[in-house]
Design an enzyme around this catalytic site. Sequence first.
Site, short mmCIF file in Angstrom:
data_model
loop_
_atom_site.label_atom_id
_atom_site.label_comp_id
_atom_site.label_asym_id
_atom_site.label_seq_id
_atom_site.Cartn_x
_atom_site.Cartn_y
_atom_site.Cartn_z
N LYS A 142 0.83 -1.22 0.00
CA LYS A 142 0.00 0.00 0.00
C LYS A 142 0.86 1.26 0.00
CE LYS A 142 -2.36 1.68 3.52
NZ LYS A 142 -3.29 1.86 4.62
N HIS A 162 -10.97 0.83 3.26
CA HIS A 162 -12.23 1.25 2.62
C HIS A 162 -12.28 0.74 1.17
CE1 HIS A 162 -13.48 3.84 5.85
NE2 HIS A 162 -12.40 4.58 5.77
N ASP A 178 -6.89 -11.32 -1.81
CA ASP A 178 -6.44 -10.48 -0.70
C ASP A 178 -5.92 -9.14 -1.23
OD1 ASP A 178 -3.80 -10.73 -1.52
OD2 ASP A 178 -3.38 -12.39 -0.17
#
Length: 242
Positions: A142, A162, A178
């Site tokens: 991320k 989110h 995932d």
Amino acid sequence: MSTTIGPTLHLMRVYDKLIEMYGEPKNEPDNDPLGGLVATILSQHTSDINSGRAYQQLIDTFPTWEAVRDAPTYLVAEAIRSGGLANIKAPRIQDVLQTLTDQQQAQGGKQTLSEYFYDELMKRETEEAWRYLQKLPGVGPKTAACVLMFHLNLPAFPLDTHVHRTSQRLGLILPNVDADKAHILFARVLPPEWVYPLHVNLITHGRQICHAQRPECSRCPLYSQCAYVGSVNAQETAIPNG
Ligand code: SF4
């Protein structure tokens, strides 16, 4: 990221509806990936306000990233105290800066760390740059995608909680995919100009309507597109009025 498959009809409908609901956010990259990486590390487990304050204090205290690298760790931790977890983040930031220094030295380069890092990212394809970033200490999928998308406007797709939740509920990714795999799948399928608006709009949708607990399906304009509706008990996704 290097392979473009093209968006499905379903994804196109969801994308268009989100634009209708929340507008088309525009990215304003600063082309400073090293500053962006440090800022992203500072933003972990704290609010934007606190991490922004810590970043400002860090760059006010040290004139260059080389100075941050060479400073005693406790002084770096002191500068970023307002961002929380300073004793973990300070050595992590210094580790990243030292790793980049070692890499450049091994290549015989003499650029500033900012220039070196920018060039290392820009000479790679986006997916390769995303993988390269994850080899730096403490950088996960991320964080790597955030640096590329927010700071260089490259088509990497960060999946926060989110985005992962809403995209799974909407059936954009399968339930068993995932977050790590979804980073790659999304970036391969999306047209590059969709990456930033879709990311921002899915976050907005997750915050405003599609909450983790008790999503407000009864007022959700994406109801007819949603795979989640009907997959859980009827109370949770009640049919909208009108
Ligand atoms: S219908 Fe419900 S679960 Fe589906 S996107 Fe809307 S709020 Fe989320």
